[in-house]
Design a protein around this motif. Structure first.
Motif, PDB file in Angstrom:
ATOM      1  N   THR A 158       0.854  -1.192   0.000  1.00 38.50           N
ATOM      2  CA  THR A 158       0.000   0.000   0.000  1.00 38.50           C
ATOM      3  C   THR A 158       0.890   1.242   0.000  1.00 38.50           C
ATOM      4  OG1 THR A 158      -0.035   0.142   2.396  1.00 38.50           O
ATOM      5  CG2 THR A 158      -1.784  -1.185   1.365  1.00 38.50           C
ATOM      6  N   GLU A 159       0.262   2.385  -0.206  1.00 37.02           N
ATOM      7  CA  GLU A 159       1.028   3.629  -0.197  1.00 37.02           C
ATOM      8  C   GLU A 159       1.623   3.886   1.194  1.00 37.02           C
ATOM      9  OE1 GLU A 159      -1.003   7.080  -1.736  1.00 37.02           O
ATOM     10  OE2 GLU A 159       0.961   7.820  -2.347  1.00 37.02           O
ATOM     11  N   ALA A 160       0.855   3.585   2.227  1.00 33.67           N
ATOM     12  CA  ALA A 160       1.355   3.820   3.597  1.00 33.67           C
ATOM     13  C   ALA A 160       2.569   2.942   3.866  1.00 33.67           C
ATOM     14  CB  ALA A 160       0.243   3.528   4.605  1.00 33.67           C
ATOM     15  N   GLU A 161       2.518   1.697   3.388  1.00 33.20           N
ATOM     16  CA  GLU A 161       3.663   0.801   3.589  1.00 33.20           C
ATOM     17  C   GLU A 161       4.899   1.308   2.843  1.00 33.20           C
ATOM     18  OE1 GLU A 161       0.962  -3.202   4.374  1.00 33.20           O
ATOM     19  OE2 GLU A 161       1.540  -2.675   2.322  1.00 33.20           O
ATOM     20  N   ARG A 162       4.691   1.842   1.646  1.00 33.51           N
ATOM     21  CA  ARG A 162       5.843   2.412   0.909  1.00 33.51           C
ATOM     22  C   ARG A 162       6.372   3.642   1.641  1.00 33.51           C
ATOM     23  NH1 ARG A 162       9.059   2.243  -3.403  1.00 33.51           N
ATOM     24  NH2 ARG A 162       8.173   0.239  -3.978  1.00 33.51           N
ATOM     25  N   ASP A 163       5.464   4.509   2.087  1.00 36.45           N
ATOM     26  CA  ASP A 163       5.912   5.722   2.786  1.00 36.45           C
ATOM     27  C   ASP A 163       6.696   5.380   4.051  1.00 36.45           C
ATOM     28  OD1 ASP A 163       4.725   7.211   0.846  1.00 36.45           O
ATOM     29  OD2 ASP A 163       2.958   7.764   2.019  1.00 36.45           O
ATOM     30  N   ASP A 164       6.347   4.243   4.651  1.00 33.13           N
ATOM     31  CA  ASP A 164       7.053   3.797   5.865  1.00 33.13           C
ATOM     32  C   ASP A 164       8.381   3.113   5.549  1.00 33.13           C
ATOM     33  OD1 ASP A 164       5.146   4.658   7.532  1.00 33.13           O
ATOM     34  OD2 ASP A 164       4.360   2.686   8.102  1.00 33.13           O
ATOM     35  N   GLY A 165       8.716   2.994   4.263  1.00 30.60           N
ATOM     36  CA  GLY A 165       9.972   2.338   3.883  1.00 30.60           C
ATOM     37  C   GLY A 165       9.898   0.824   3.993  1.00 30.60           C
ATOM     38  N   LYS A 166       8.656   0.287   3.992  1.00 31.92           N
ATOM     39  CA  LYS A 166       8.506  -1.158   4.210  1.00 31.92           C
ATOM     40  C   LYS A 166       8.082  -1.921   2.957  1.00 31.92           C
ATOM     41  CE  LYS A 166       7.306  -0.936   9.087  1.00 31.92           C
ATOM     42  NZ  LYS A 166       6.212  -0.492   9.928  1.00 31.92           N
ATOM     43  N   ALA A 167       8.138  -1.272   1.799  1.00 33.75           N
ATOM     44  CA  ALA A 167       7.579  -1.895   0.589  1.00 33.75           C
ATOM     45  C   ALA A 167       8.219  -3.256   0.298  1.00 33.75           C
ATOM     46  CB  ALA A 167       7.732  -0.950  -0.599  1.00 33.75           C
ATOM     47  N   VAL A 168       9.549  -3.310   0.297  1.00 36.21           N
ATOM     48  CA  VAL A 168      10.229  -4.565  -0.055  1.00 36.21           C
ATOM     49  C   VAL A 168       9.915  -5.648   0.980  1.00 36.21           C
ATOM     50  CG1 VAL A 168      12.502  -5.654  -0.243  1.00 36.21           C
ATOM     51  CG2 VAL A 168      12.047  -3.513  -1.457  1.00 36.21           C
ATOM     52  N   GLU A 169       9.952  -5.261   2.239  1.00 32.88           N
ATOM     53  CA  GLU A 169       9.678  -6.224   3.316  1.00 32.88           C
ATOM     54  C   GLU A 169       8.256  -6.801   3.191  1.00 32.88           C
ATOM     55  OE1 GLU A 169       8.811  -5.646   8.034  1.00 32.88           O
ATOM     56  OE2 GLU A 169      10.195  -4.247   7.094  1.00 32.88           O
ATOM     57  N   VAL A 170       7.279  -5.913   2.940  1.00 27.27           N
ATOM     58  CA  VAL A 170       5.886  -6.348   2.826  1.00 27.27           C
ATOM     59  C   VAL A 170       5.703  -7.285   1.634  1.00 27.27           C
ATOM     60  CG1 VAL A 170       3.555  -5.526   2.215  1.00 27.27           C
ATOM     61  CG2 VAL A 170       4.866  -4.375   4.012  1.00 27.27           C
ATOM     62  N   VAL A 171       6.240  -6.880   0.498  1.00 28.32           N
ATOM     63  CA  VAL A 171       6.049  -7.666  -0.726  1.00 28.32           C
ATOM     64  C   VAL A 171       6.740  -9.030  -0.602  1.00 28.32           C
ATOM     65  CG1 VAL A 171       6.688  -7.752  -3.173  1.00 28.32           C
ATOM     66  CG2 VAL A 171       5.597  -5.701  -2.225  1.00 28.32           C
ATOM     67  N   CYS A 172       7.961  -9.040  -0.071  1.00 32.21           N
ATOM     68  CA  CYS A 172       8.671 -10.323   0.068  1.00 32.21           C
ATOM     69  C   CYS A 172       7.967 -11.210   1.101  1.00 32.21           C
ATOM     70  CB  CYS A 172      10.141 -10.098   0.413  1.00 32.21           C
ATOM     71  SG  CYS A 172      11.060  -9.436  -1.002  1.00 32.21           S
ATOM     72  N   GLY A 173       7.383 -10.601   2.119  1.00 31.15           N
ATOM     73  CA  GLY A 173       6.607 -11.362   3.101  1.00 31.15           C
ATOM     74  C   GLY A 173       5.360 -11.981   2.469  1.00 31.15           C
ATOM     75  N   GLN A 174       4.664 -11.197   1.649  1.00 33.15           N
ATOM     76  CA  GLN A 174       3.483 -11.739   0.946  1.00 33.15           C
ATOM     77  C   GLN A 174       3.890 -12.894   0.042  1.00 33.15           C
ATOM     78  OE1 GLN A 174       1.938  -8.389  -1.229  1.00 33.15           O
ATOM     79  NE2 GLN A 174       0.555  -7.764   0.415  1.00 33.15           N
ATOM     80  N   LEU A 175       5.017 -12.703  -0.646  1.00 33.90           N
ATOM     81  CA  LEU A 175       5.477 -13.739  -1.577  1.00 33.90           C
ATOM     82  C   LEU A 175       5.765 -15.040  -0.821  1.00 33.90           C
ATOM     83  CD1 LEU A 175       6.277 -14.333  -4.499  1.00 33.90           C
ATOM     84  CD2 LEU A 175       8.576 -13.523  -3.974  1.00 33.90           C
ATOM     85  N   GLU A 176       6.469 -14.926   0.275  1.00 27.26           N
ATOM     86  CA  GLU A 176       6.810 -16.122   1.049  1.00 27.26           C
ATOM     87  C   GLU A 176       5.545 -16.805   1.567  1.00 27.26           C
ATOM     88  OE1 GLU A 176       9.896 -15.537   3.908  1.00 27.26           O
ATOM     89  OE2 GLU A 176       9.830 -17.625   4.553  1.00 27.26           O
ATOM     90  N   GLY A 177       4.612 -16.005   2.106  1.00 33.49           N
ATOM     91  CA  GLY A 177       3.393 -16.580   2.684  1.00 33.49           C
ATOM     92  C   GLY A 177       2.463 -17.191   1.652  1.00 33.49           C
ATOM     93  N   SER A 178       2.505 -16.662   0.435  1.00 34.62           N
ATOM     94  CA  SER A 178       1.597 -17.124  -0.627  1.00 34.62           C
ATOM     95  C   SER A 178       2.232 -18.195  -1.496  1.00 34.62           C
ATOM     96  CB  SER A 178       1.228 -15.942  -1.544  1.00 34.62           C
ATOM     97  OG  SER A 178       0.811 -14.826  -0.822  1.00 34.62           O
ATOM     98  N   PHE A 179       3.479 -18.559  -1.190  1.00 34.00           N
ATOM     99  CA  PHE A 179       4.263 -19.373  -2.125  1.00 34.00           C
ATOM    100  C   PHE A 179       3.895 -20.852  -2.037  1.00 34.00           C
ATOM    101  CE2 PHE A 179       8.298 -20.507  -4.286  1.00 34.00           C
ATOM    102  CZ  PHE A 179       8.193 -19.609  -5.318  1.00 34.00           C
ATOM    103  N   PRO A 180       3.643 -21.502  -3.168  1.00 32.37           N
ATOM    104  CA  PRO A 180       3.230 -22.908  -3.155  1.00 32.37           C
ATOM    105  C   PRO A 180       4.390 -23.852  -2.825  1.00 32.37           C
ATOM    106  CG  PRO A 180       3.507 -22.153  -5.401  1.00 32.37           C
ATOM    107  CD  PRO A 180       3.732 -20.954  -4.529  1.00 32.37           C
ATOM    108  N   GLU A 181       4.035 -25.083  -2.472  1.00 33.23           N
ATOM    109  CA  GLU A 181       5.041 -26.072  -2.057  1.00 33.23           C
ATOM    110  C   GLU A 181       5.880 -26.584  -3.220  1.00 33.23           C
ATOM    111  OE1 GLU A 181       5.855 -26.947   0.987  1.00 33.23           O
ATOM    112  OE2 GLU A 181       4.270 -25.775   1.961  1.00 33.23           O
ATOM    113  N   GLU A 182       5.266 -26.658  -4.400  1.00 35.14           N
ATOM    114  CA  GLU A 182       6.009 -27.219  -5.540  1.00 35.14           C
ATOM    115  C   GLU A 182       6.082 -26.206  -6.682  1.00 35.14           C
ATOM    116  OE1 GLU A 182       4.506 -31.064  -6.654  1.00 35.14           O
ATOM    117  OE2 GLU A 182       4.444 -31.705  -4.567  1.00 35.14           O
ATOM    118  N   PRO A 183       6.836 -25.128  -6.459  1.00 38.69           N
ATOM    119  CA  PRO A 183       6.870 -24.070  -7.462  1.00 38.69           C
ATOM    120  C   PRO A 183       7.652 -24.480  -8.696  1.00 38.69           C
ATOM    121  CG  PRO A 183       8.501 -23.650  -5.764  1.00 38.69           C
ATOM    122  CD  PRO A 183       7.747 -24.868  -5.331  1.00 38.69           C
TER     123      PRO A 183
END
Ligand SMILES: O=C(CO)COP(=O)(O)O
Length: 248
Positions: A128-153
Motif C-alpha cells: 500500500t502507499e502507507a507501507e511504501r511511505d514507511d519504507g517497508k515496501a520490499v519487506e511487505v512484498v517479500c513477506g506476501q510472496l513467502e506466505g503465498s508461495f506454493p510447495e512445488e513451485p
C-alpha cells in the motif's frame, strides 16, 4: 537469458457478451507476435464463450477456490475453471486481498489447487502507499510472496505479479528505479524460496500500465511482462502494450 514476455489483461468486473469482439480483436493482434505470450482474464461468464471464439488464445480466470468441491456458495473450483476453457488463474489480487479478506495462506492454498488442476497461476503481491511511505515496501512484498508461495513451485506454471496497490487504477506509476529495486528483490526472494529455476519464473509489473509507459516499464531488468487492468479492455488500448512487449 531473458524470459519470454507475458502480457496479461485483467478485465476485473467488466465485460458482457458484446465485448467478446474485443477479445477476438486482441487475440488477432497477439497472433502476430508469436515470440511473446498474451492472455486475457475476463469475468468468469465470458471464459467459455471466449475460449470457444478464440481457441488458440490464452484465456484465464481471476480467482479460484482452494477446495475441490463442497459447501462454498458462489465459488468455483480449479477443475470447474479448467472445464470452462481457462488455462490459468490470477490469484491474490489486492482487490480480493482487501475486499474478500484473502490471506497469504488462502492464496497459497489456491495456488496449490490451481496447480493440481493443471492450470497456471499468477500470484499477485504489492504494498500500500502507507507501507511504501514507511519504507517497508520490499519487506511487505517479500513477506506476501513467502506466505503465498506454493510447495512445488515451477516456472512451468507459476508467475508472480508485482502490483503496488497505490498504482492500480490511479494513473500513478512508480519510478522505474523503484520498479527495478522491487523486481530485483522479488527475484532474490524467489531464489531463496525455490533455488534453481527461480530465474525462469516471470515477474510481471501491474498498475496503470498503458501504451505510453509500457515500453519503459518492460525495459526494466526483471520485468518479464505486465498485468494490465483498464488498458486491456479494448484492442485499441491493449494492442500498443502487446506491440511494446514484442519490440522489447
Ligand atoms: O490491477 C491491475 C491489474 O490486475 C492493474 O489495473 P490498472 O491497469 O487498471 O491500473
Amino acid at each position: 537469458m531473458a524470459n519470454r514476455k507475458f502480457i496479461v489483461g485483467n478485465w476485473k468486473m467488466n465485460g458482457l457478451h458484446d465485448q467478446l469482439s474485443d477479445i477476438g480483436d486482441i487475440a488477432a493482434i497477439a497472433s502476430e507476435h508469436k515470440d511473446i505470450d498474451v492472455a486475457i482474464c475476463p469475468p468468469t461468464t465470458l471464459i467459455a464463450p471466449a475460449a470457444e471464439k478464440v481457441p488458440d488464445f490464452m484465456i484465464g480466470a481471476q480467482d479460484c477456490h482452494s477446495a475441490a468441491n463442497g459447501a462454498h456458495t458462489g465459488c468455483l473450483s480449479a477443475d470447474m475453471i479448467r472445464e470452462t476453457g481457462a488455462l490459468l488463474s490470477i490469484l491474490g489480487h489486492s482487490e480480493r486481498r482487501a475486499d474478500q479478506h484473502e490471506t497469504d495462506a488462502d492464496v497459497k492454498a489456491k495456488a496449490e489447487a490451481v496447480h493440481a488442476a493443471g492450470l497456471g497461476a499468477i500470484i499477485c503481491v504489492g504494498e500500500t502507499e502507507a507501507e511504501r511511505d514507511d519504507g517497508k515496501a520490499v519487506e511487505v512484498v517479500c513477506g506476501q510472496l513467502e506466505g503465498s508461495f506454493p510447495e512445488e513451485p515451477s516456472a512451468d506454471w507459476l508467475t508472480i505479479a508485482y502490483e503496488p496497490v497505490w498504482a492500480i487504477g490511479t494513473g500513478r506509476v512508480p519510478e522505474t528505479s523503484d520498479v527495478e529495486e522491487m523486481h530485483a528483490a522479488i527475484r532474490n526472494k524467489l531464489g531463496k524460496l525455490m533455488g534453481d529455476g527461480a530465474d525462469a519464473v516471470r515477474i510481471l509489473y501491474g498498475g496503470s500500465m498503458n501504451g505510453g509507459n509500457a515500453a519503459a516499464l518492460l525495459a526494466v531488468p526483471n520485468v518479464d511482462g505486465g498485468l494490465v487492468g483498464g488498458a486491456s479492455l479494448t484492442a485499441e488500448k491493449f494492442g500498443p502494450i502487446i506491440e511494446a512487449a514484442a519490440a522489447s
